[in-house]
Write a protein that holds these residues in place. Structure first.
Motif, mmCIF file in Angstrom:
data_model
loop_
_atom_site.group_PDB
_atom_site.id
_atom_site.type_symbol
_atom_site.label_atom_id
_atom_site.label_comp_id
_atom_site.label_asym_id
_atom_site.label_seq_id
_atom_site.Cartn_x
_atom_site.Cartn_y
_atom_site.Cartn_z
ATOM 1 N N TYR A 458 0.867 -1.076 -0.220
ATOM 2 C CA TYR A 458 0.095 -0.083 -0.050
ATOM 3 C C TYR A 458 0.775 1.305 -0.098
ATOM 4 C CZ TYR A 458 -4.362 -2.448 0.773
ATOM 5 O OH TYR A 458 -5.300 -3.308 0.479
ATOM 6 N N PHE A 459 0.172 2.247 -0.638
ATOM 7 C CA PHE A 459 1.063 3.625 -0.838
ATOM 8 C C PHE A 459 0.136 4.660 -0.366
ATOM 9 C CE2 PHE A 459 3.142 0.431 -3.589
ATOM 10 C CZ PHE A 459 4.151 0.692 -3.399
ATOM 11 N N THR A 460 0.544 5.743 0.103
ATOM 12 C CA THR A 460 -0.140 6.968 0.291
ATOM 13 C C THR A 460 0.576 8.216 -0.313
ATOM 14 O OG1 THR A 460 1.092 7.308 2.307
ATOM 15 C CG2 THR A 460 -1.142 6.163 2.524
ATOM 16 N N TRP A 461 -0.200 9.376 -0.554
ATOM 17 C CA TRP A 461 0.129 10.377 -1.478
ATOM 18 C C TRP A 461 0.785 11.535 -0.290
ATOM 19 C CZ3 TRP A 461 1.680 10.590 -6.380
ATOM 20 C CH2 TRP A 461 1.227 9.491 -7.149
ATOM 21 N N ARG A 462 1.838 11.806 -0.175
ATOM 22 C CA ARG A 462 2.355 12.855 0.680
ATOM 23 C C ARG A 462 3.155 13.927 -0.137
ATOM 24 N NH1 ARG A 462 4.509 9.302 5.810
ATOM 25 N NH2 ARG A 462 2.684 8.311 6.090
ATOM 26 N N SER A 463 2.715 15.228 -0.081
ATOM 27 C CA SER A 463 3.130 15.977 -0.924
ATOM 28 C C SER A 463 3.672 15.822 -2.195
ATOM 29 C CB SER A 463 4.860 16.622 -0.090
ATOM 30 O OG SER A 463 4.506 17.032 1.154
ATOM 31 N N ASN A 464 2.569 15.337 -2.906
ATOM 32 C CA ASN A 464 2.681 14.951 -4.366
ATOM 33 C C ASN A 464 3.561 13.802 -4.644
ATOM 34 O OD1 ASN A 464 0.482 16.786 -5.289
ATOM 35 N ND2 ASN A 464 2.212 18.365 -5.437
ATOM 36 N N GLN A 465 3.786 13.055 -3.448
ATOM 37 C CA GLN A 465 4.712 11.865 -3.791
ATOM 38 C C GLN A 465 4.131 10.548 -3.209
ATOM 39 O OE1 GLN A 465 8.741 12.628 -1.962
ATOM 40 N NE2 GLN A 465 9.111 13.832 -3.640
ATOM 41 N N ARG A 466 4.254 9.582 -3.774
ATOM 42 C CA ARG A 466 3.507 8.407 -3.536
ATOM 43 C C ARG A 466 4.668 7.341 -2.644
ATOM 44 N NH1 ARG A 466 3.214 3.273 -6.476
ATOM 45 N NH2 ARG A 466 1.462 2.043 -6.086
ATOM 46 N N VAL A 467 4.308 7.273 -1.491
ATOM 47 C CA VAL A 467 5.588 6.586 -0.280
ATOM 48 C C VAL A 467 4.655 5.429 0.059
ATOM 49 C CG1 VAL A 467 6.399 8.894 -0.013
ATOM 50 C CG2 VAL A 467 4.391 8.101 1.359
ATOM 51 N N PRO A 468 5.621 4.642 0.587
ATOM 52 C CA PRO A 468 4.807 3.225 1.114
ATOM 53 C C PRO A 468 4.059 3.422 2.469
ATOM 54 C CG PRO A 468 7.031 3.063 0.493
ATOM 55 C CD PRO A 468 6.965 4.235 0.394
ATOM 56 N N ASP A 469 2.881 2.848 2.369
ATOM 57 C CA ASP A 469 2.087 3.041 3.734
ATOM 58 C C ASP A 469 2.314 1.734 4.724
ATOM 59 O OD1 ASP A 469 0.077 3.099 5.849
ATOM 60 O OD2 ASP A 469 -1.354 3.904 4.441
ATOM 61 N N ALA A 470 3.298 2.087 5.665
ATOM 62 C CA ALA A 470 3.771 1.003 6.586
ATOM 63 C C ALA A 470 2.394 0.535 7.463
ATOM 64 C CB ALA A 470 4.695 1.360 7.705
ATOM 65 N N GLY A 471 1.442 1.224 7.625
ATOM 66 C CA GLY A 471 0.289 0.648 8.550
ATOM 67 C C GLY A 471 -0.602 -0.383 7.758
ATOM 68 N N ARG A 472 -0.488 -0.239 6.399
ATOM 69 C CA ARG A 472 -1.390 -1.284 5.572
ATOM 70 C C ARG A 472 -0.502 -2.336 5.044
ATOM 71 N NH1 ARG A 472 -6.316 2.105 3.839
ATOM 72 N NH2 ARG A 472 -5.983 4.174 4.943
ATOM 73 N N THR A 473 0.754 -2.129 4.669
ATOM 74 C CA THR A 473 1.532 -2.952 3.705
ATOM 75 C C THR A 473 2.024 -4.191 4.703
ATOM 76 O OG1 THR A 473 2.452 -1.353 2.629
ATOM 77 C CG2 THR A 473 3.723 -3.439 2.614
ATOM 78 N N ASN A 474 1.916 -5.389 4.399
ATOM 79 C CA ASN A 474 2.228 -6.525 5.154
ATOM 80 C C ASN A 474 2.348 -7.788 4.107
ATOM 81 O OD1 ASN A 474 -0.251 -8.695 5.149
ATOM 82 N ND2 ASN A 474 -1.029 -6.729 5.449
ATOM 83 N N ALA A 475 3.195 -8.661 4.459
ATOM 84 C CA ALA A 475 3.459 -9.963 3.693
ATOM 85 C C ALA A 475 3.745 -11.145 4.842
ATOM 86 C CB ALA A 475 4.483 -9.841 2.950
#
Length: 801
Positions: A458-475
């Motif tokens: 998962y990724f979120t948009w911050r300051s027009n940048q797509r960065v990984p979302d640690a709260g949702r990403t899992n494996a």
């Protein structure tokens, strides 16, 4: 209640042990099958069933002189069923087997190409320790196997797809005798892809024997699919739709072929469906603050399903069957969740935001099985080897966003992809051997390997940048191996049937969380599970046999990987899911006494004692009360006492009905948030089925259920239920059937809930698109055997001599 159960068990056991054992001599009975004009009936099928041990069935075919013979035991009672194409089925009770018997069969004037109404066929009947449900009358009013289960008397489904029988523990779903080992959501998706007219019967095992996996604490529902068993080439084409707030449409084709020693079948089905779910929740997270959530989600989908199979009679002793299923489910979802935080004392709105999630999902399910049966002797001894493989792949994506309306703040958004694969291989060998005519040995082994891999990015948009979302990403990766062996023996003596056995299971689990943190764990354990079953004839009332059954069983419920994984999984900004690696398996001991009349269940009373019960609990974050964690804990013990009754009337000219009730009383004792948590709660469930034959081609049916003060884990549910109606009529020499349906007519199949759990206080409502009206067309073609009439209580025609 414990004293009452012990007293009832003691009385029935005393009656059983007081009966003397008889060692009778055997002899041969000769049966002449004749027409009314005394001409022989050639090729009639005769089935002889031992009344004291219904597992013992003998078969014979009448010869060119209309004669057949059986080897029987003197002093025993038997039931003889004679069937033949062109004649009405004939049932005869052999209370004292004579040397010779002549039976007269009445001719049936309906042509083979037509569909006639001839024999009695029960919707519900008892066969030893399982209940057999014939789905034919309900299938005509359903669009999927899932809907068919919803309408089956005595079965209850929750909105998550769990099926409940006697207890508040969900039942395990089997298909063609094979456990699916899927989540409730995956099984619900699979059942929704199965066309209802592809099901031959359903076996309901509330207290499964040692032959079945011990993990089925809530019982087993075994869905048996139809195979090619008709003469020549036959089939049916069907199409239909139903409409609620959204619409469903489906079309399907079924082909069956039988020639000589080979049979085959092919099922094709396409379904386009849409539905919605609405959940409203109010949760107080402080003395003066409340969170109100209103979520509305739609689920449009299209499903392609194929079922196929080939059967071979390799020789007189060997049978080989190959069968498989393919399902492709393309679904989308669109969710809107309004979240508002208010001050209770002033009713002032403190926070207001809107979550929106749009997702797409692709689910592929492939199952392939091979079964080989070796007939050891003519007494019923057999060796069955079954190998099956199942693959399920789930791939999809999500786009999510949050609009902050009060206090106003910039919109946040993101996206994600997920991919999971599940592989399951099972090998099972079962031996059933008749040591003597009255003693049967059953033993076998089973090995299953399961591998599950999941990845979510998962990724979120911050300051027009797509960065990984640690709260949702899992494996994570998960491996499971269960090795089992069992042995049980059954013996019939006089009016008794005693079955006892034990199952040994070795469990190996290996879980490895790779993202966001390493939460590797391993579980290795070995357990024994005893089983005892005693049946006897209690009395004969008005010519009907009353039989009692006593059952004891020990079972296990293992925590799934999601229950054990401690990594937090994001639901929304106010709720997270996480597992508990210290969770222990729960064990249940079940005691049941039930009574049946002939082969029809009448009533049952039983008790489930569960220790180390793991329950879905909610904990609030002490530092941030608006955030809650949903997890599992071994909180205590639960004693559940239940009573089930089923009654009905035989057809009165054109009408018959059945009505049933079940009562569950739970006594829970445990510790929650370091404080005692005790509660007692009783719940009633009522269900009914009615059929009115308007004329020779038209039938009206009505079925429904009511649940009062229901319970789901610690959630207390309001009263809810549903009423369904259908009207069908046959056309074109009875080959075309047109069915009009109305489901949940009064839109009452939804519930309100409350949760009072330690510091957590919540209430809400859950509703689905259950009220629907529809039309179904089914056309039967090919040379067919005569179909049978469905009669709820199988009130047979009088025997003729």
């Amino acid at each position: 209640m414990n004293k009452a159960l012990r007293l009832l068990y003691g009385c029935l056991l005393a009656i059983s042990l007081s009966s003397s054992l008889l060692f009778a001599q055997s002899g041969t009975i000769l049966i002449n099958v004749r027409e009314a004009n005394q001409q022989p009936v050639i090729g009639a099928t005769l089935r002889l069933t031992d009344r004291a041990d219904t597992t013992r069935k003998l078969y014979a075919i009448s010869d060119t002189a209309g004669k057949a013979s059986f080897r029987v035991t003197a002093g025993r009672s038997y039931r003889l069923l004679v069937t033949s194409i062109g004649y009405k089925p004939l049932l005869h009770e052999l209370l004292n087997a004579a040397d010779q018997l002549t039976l007269i069969m009445q001719s049936d004037n309906v042509q083979l190409q037509g569909v006639s109404v001839t024999a009695a066929k029960p919707l519900v009947r008892q066969e030893d320790d399982k209940t057999i449900v014939d789905p034919e009358p309900i299938a005509a009013t359903s669009t999927s196997a899932y809907e068919l289960l919803e309408k089956t008397p005595g079965l209850f489904l929750d909105p998550d797809g769990n099926v409940y029988l006697s207890s508040t523990t969900p039942a395990t779903i089997y298909i063609n005798g094979r456990e699916q080992k899927m989540s409730a959501a995956d099984i619900a998706s699979l059942l929704k892809s199965l066309p209802p007219n592809s099901i031959a019967r359903m076996e309901v095992l509330r207290t499964p024997s040692a032959r079945y996996d011990a993990s089925s604490s809530g019982g087993i529902v075994n869905v048996i699919l139809k195979k090619g068993v008709n003469i020549g080439m036959t089939g049916s084409a069907n199409a239909g739709f139903n409409q609620g707030r959204f619409g469903n449409q489906f079309v399907g084709l079924n082909l069956n072929y039988n020639q000589g020693r080979r049979s085959s079948y092919l099922n094709l089905n396409y379904t386009r469906r849409n539905t919605y779910e609405q959940i409203q929740t109010n949760r107080a997270f402080s003395t003066d603050s409340i969170l109100r959530q209103n979520a509305y989600t739609t689920y449009p989908a299209q499903i392609f399903y194929t079922g196929y199979g080939v059967g071979f009679e390799v020789s007189k002793k060997w049978d080989l069957n190959v069968d498989g299923r393919f399902s492709w489910n393309e679904s989308n979802s669109s969710a809107s969740n309004m979240n508002q935080i208010s001050q209770i004392s002033t009713d002032r709105l403190l926070s207001d935001n809107l979550n929106q999630i749009d997702g797409s999902n692709r689910l592929l399910s492939v199952t392939q099985g091979v079964t080989a049966k070796y007939k050891i002797d003519t007494l019923g001894s057999e060796l069955i080897t079954d190998v099956s493989y199942n693959f399920m792949g789930n791939r999809g994506s999500q786009d999510f966003s949050t609009q902050y309306l009060r206090p106003e703040s910039p919109r946040t958004s993101g996206d994600g992809d997920f991919d999971s694969q599940r592989n399951l291989l099972a090998v099972q060998v079962d031996l059933k051997y008749k040591l003597t005519k009255s003693i049967t040995l059953e033993t076998g082994t089973k090995v299953t390997w399961q591998q599950f891999n999941s990845r979510q990015d998962y990724f979120t948009w911050r300051s027009n940048q797509r960065v990984p979302d640690a709260g949702r990403t899992n494996a994570f990766d998960y491996r499971e191996n269960i090795n089992a062996a069992y042995a049980q023996i059954s013996k019939s003596f006089g009016a008794f049937l005693l079955k006892g056995g034990v199952r040994f299971e070795n469990t190996n689990m290996d879980g490895h969380q790779r993202v966001p943190v390493d939460t590797t764990f391993k579980i290795n354990r070995t357990d024994l599970f005893p089983y005892v079953y005693l049946s006897r004839r209690v009395a004969k009332v008005a010519g009907y046999e009353l039989r009692s059954y006593l059952v004891y069983r020990r079972s296990i419920t293992r925590p799934a990987y999601d229950y054990l994984n401690p990594a937090a999984r994001y639901v929304d900004q106010y709720l997270f899911d996480r597992g508990n690696p210290a969770l222990r398996p729960q064990f249940t001991e079940n005691y049941e006494v039930n009574i049946s009349v002939e082969d029809r269940p009448l009533f049952a009373i039983g008790q489930n004692n569960t220790r180390d019960i793991f329950t879905n609990v909610v904990y609030q974050d002490p530092a941030r009360p608006s955030i809650a964690y949903r997890t599992y804990d071994n909180l205590g013990v639960n004693k559940e006492t239940y009573f089930r009754a089923l009654a009905g009337i035989p057809p009165i000219k054109r009408y018959f009905f059945v009505v049933g009730a079940q009562y569950n009383y739970n006594e829970y004792s445990g510790i929650y948030e370091n404080k005692p948590l005790n509660f007692k709660r009783g719940s009633w469930s009522f269900f009914t089925y009615h059929s009115l034959k308007i004329d020779t081609r038209s039938t009206f049916t009505l079925n429904g259920f009511i649940r009062t003060r229901g319970q789901l884990q610690f959630y207390e549910l309001s009263n809810f239920g549903g009423l369904n109606m259908s009207l069908n009529r046959k056309f074109m020499k009875d080959k075309l059937m047109v069915t009009l349906t109305a489901n949940d007519i009064f839109f009452t199949n939804y519930y309100q809930f409350t949760l009072q759990q330690g510091s957590v206080s919540a209430d809400g409502l859950r509703r689905n698109d259950t009220r629907r009206f529809g039309l179904t067309l089914r056309y039967n073609f090919g040379l067919r055997k005569k179909e049978e009439r469905t009669n709820m209580f199988n009130m047979e025609a009088p025997a003729q001599n």
